[in-house]
Scaffold this active site. Structure first.
Site, short mmCIF file in Angstrom:
data_model
loop_
_atom_site.label_atom_id
_atom_site.label_comp_id
_atom_site.label_asym_id
_atom_site.label_seq_id
_atom_site.Cartn_x
_atom_site.Cartn_y
_atom_site.Cartn_z
N ASN A 85 29.01 35.97 43.54
CA ASN A 85 29.14 36.31 42.13
C ASN A 85 28.10 35.57 41.32
OD1 ASN A 85 31.34 37.94 42.40
ND2 ASN A 85 32.82 36.47 41.62
N LYS A 113 22.69 38.29 63.20
CA LYS A 113 22.12 39.09 62.12
C LYS A 113 22.23 40.59 62.44
CE LYS A 113 17.90 39.85 59.54
NZ LYS A 113 16.47 39.61 59.43
N LYS A 164 45.44 39.28 31.48
CA LYS A 164 45.14 38.48 32.67
C LYS A 164 46.01 37.22 32.70
CE LYS A 164 41.25 38.99 34.43
NZ LYS A 164 39.81 39.09 34.61
N LYS A 220 48.39 36.40 35.86
CA LYS A 220 48.19 35.20 36.69
C LYS A 220 49.36 34.22 36.56
CE LYS A 220 43.70 36.09 37.62
NZ LYS A 220 42.96 36.04 38.87
O1 C5P Z 1 40.94 38.11 38.26
P1 C5P Z 1 39.79 37.33 37.72
O2 C5P Z 1 38.78 37.01 38.76
O3 C5P Z 1 39.17 37.92 36.50
O4 C5P Z 1 40.46 35.97 37.23
C1 C5P Z 1 39.74 34.91 36.77
C2 C5P Z 1 40.52 33.61 36.92
O5 C5P Z 1 41.22 33.55 38.15
C3 C5P Z 1 39.60 32.43 36.95
O6 C5P Z 1 40.32 31.33 36.46
C4 C5P Z 1 39.30 32.30 38.43
O7 C5P Z 1 38.87 30.99 38.78
C5 C5P Z 1 40.63 32.63 39.05
N1 C5P Z 1 40.55 33.31 40.36
C6 C5P Z 1 40.98 32.67 41.50
N2 C5P Z 1 40.94 33.31 42.71
C7 C5P Z 1 40.49 34.57 42.80
C8 C5P Z 1 40.04 35.24 41.66
C9 C5P Z 1 40.07 34.57 40.46
O8 C5P Z 1 41.38 31.50 41.41
N3 C5P Z 1 40.47 35.17 43.99
#
Ligand code: C5P
Length: 418
Positions: free
Chosen positions: A225, A304, A358, A362
């Site tokens: 990313n 590879k 979100k 979460k």
């Molecule tokens: O779902 P999204 O990636 O937008 O969510 C962002 C938040 O969730 C951030 O705080 C990120 O660090 C956390 N996150 C995580 N594990 C993931 C995806 C996101 O801890 N697999």
């Protein structure tokens, strides 16, 4: 903006604005670093009064330090420039802190015994001990540093209320390698700024994730990313400045570790989850700033993947990565409020609505939203704090300044809850 304009910019006042530091130099080759330190303190808005011992003058001239500090340097207790001829009293009464950098083994021994036969030691002894902190940046050969006498002196100075800023390790001017070098000016600066920061997170164990994750396709390729890790590193630094014990779980980034922070380097989302789950039981605050890859290749090739000449691209299958934040937020300690969880969200539009959705998804009490493309790789950002009650904006500022505001916000929420 030119460097000069930045220094004179009234908005950019610096982290030490309003602080008056007496910078004391004792004799040692690290005196050359004191010139840069003096300049760094001034760039952060401090005023600096330099005091040098006779031995320090063998290594660097007072002229250099006068030019950098913009003030005449004091070297003698018999300096008649002071109307009452009491430089040791006048200089120490004006200081917010006295910083001895470099502090030689001899000068440490002197301080320990309360000796006062030159201006610098006299001034340290004469300082109002409760109002003017003494910070010490030792600098010496590794054998001198390791000597029981020096270690004893250091422990005793600490017991007497001085703050020992530690030493660096590595190649020494004498040609030997080991502990005892003076910390580098940027490291000292970070410690001094932290020293003056109110300890609103004292006693807290803060766990931070930062940076991207890297999901291998084969030994030479992977998906990742866009994330520099700057925000997360700034959050870790701000939490440490505020007195917390900080562990930073970092994906692949090229940033140096903030002073006093324990760093665990990881690569993939699964590595990050493992490290976080190992650390989470001891944490009281979890701040997830990492840009975790949502998916990883279902399998990673051991060798590879070669072009086979058919013109066909390989078919890759993906598996969803675990959601680290949601996993931690569901733990009993987080649910009971023992572990305060904070998430981040990088959105491209409708920030408030998306961030609120979100936050609920979460299961965290606080989520920090920002517009992704407007922050990637930059040193500044603007944030939106979203909780069950609504949202509050933190105006565009440096990531470090925003991180400090976020840390203050978290501290006040923990205090209210506790
Ligand atoms: O779902 P999204 O990636 O937008 O969510 C962002 C938040 O969730 C951030 O705080 C990120 O660090 C956390 N996150 C995580 N594990 C993931 C995806 C996101 O801890 N697999």
């Amino acid at each position: 903006m030119t460097q000069q304009a930045i220094e004179q910019d009234p908005v950019n006042v610096g982290d030490l604005a309003g602080k008056h530091i007496v910078l004391g130099l004792s004799g040692g080759i690290a005196c050359y670093k004191a010139a840069e330190l003096c300049r760094a303190l001034i760039k952060q808005g401090a005023t600096v009064q330099v005091v040098m011992t006779e031995a320090a003058e063998q290594f660097i001239t007072a002229v250099t330090l006068q030019a950098l500090s913009g003030r005449p340097v004091y070297t003698s207790q018999w300096d008649s420039r002071e109307a009452n001829n009491m430089a040791h009293i006048n200089l120490s009464r004006e200081a917010d802190a006295i910083l001895i950098a470099p502090c030689s083994a001899d000068f440490m021994a002197k301080l320990l015994h309360g000796r006062a036969d030159d201006l610098l030691s006299l001034m340290c002894l004469a300082r109002p001990i409760a109002a003017v902190p003494l910070l010490i940046a030792p600098a010496m050969n590794r054998e001198m540093w390791a000597h029981p006498a020096t270690q004893r002196n250091m422990a005793q100075l600490s017991g007497d209320g001085a703050t020992i800023l530690g030493v660096g390790s590595g190649f020494q001017a004498c040609g030997e390698t080991g502990d005892g070098r003076m910390l580098e000016p940027p490291e000292l600066l970070e410690d001094i700024i932290a020293f003056f920061t109110p300890k609103v997170l004292a006693g807290q164990q803060v766990l931070v994730t930062a940076g991207p994750t890297y999901e291998a396709i084969d030994p030479v390729r992977g998906i990742t990313n866009l994330s520099s890790g700057k925000m997360g590193f700034a959050v870790a630094r701000a939490a440490r400045e505020a007195g917390a014990e900080v562990t930073l779980v970092a994906g692949p980034v090229s940033l140096s570790t903030p002073r006093g922070v324990t760093r665990i380097d990881v690569k993939s989302a699964q590595n990050m989850l493992e490290a976080v789950m190992q650390q989470a039981p001891a944490a009281t605050v979890f701040i997830a700033t990492a840009a975790v890859a949502d998916w990883r290749p279902a399998s990673s090739a051991e060798r590879k993947i070669k072009k086979d000449g058919s013109g066909q691209a390989p078919q890759l299958a993906f598996t969803e990565n675990p959601d680290i934040l949601a996993t931690v937020a569901q733990s009993p300690r987080a649910r009971s409020g023992e572990l305060f969880c904070v998430g981040f969200a990088a959105e491209s539009h409708d920030l408030a609505d998306n961030a609120q959705a979100k936050r609920r998804r979460k299961g965290v009490p606080l989520l920090v939203g920002n517009i992704g493309p407007a922050t990637f790789g930059r040193d500044d950002n603007a944030l939106l704090l979203v909780d069950a009650q609504g949202s509050r904006e933190l105006a565009r500022a440096s990531k470090l300044s925003l991180a400090r505001q976020l840390v203050a916000e978290i501290a006040s929420r923990i205090q209210r809850a506790g």
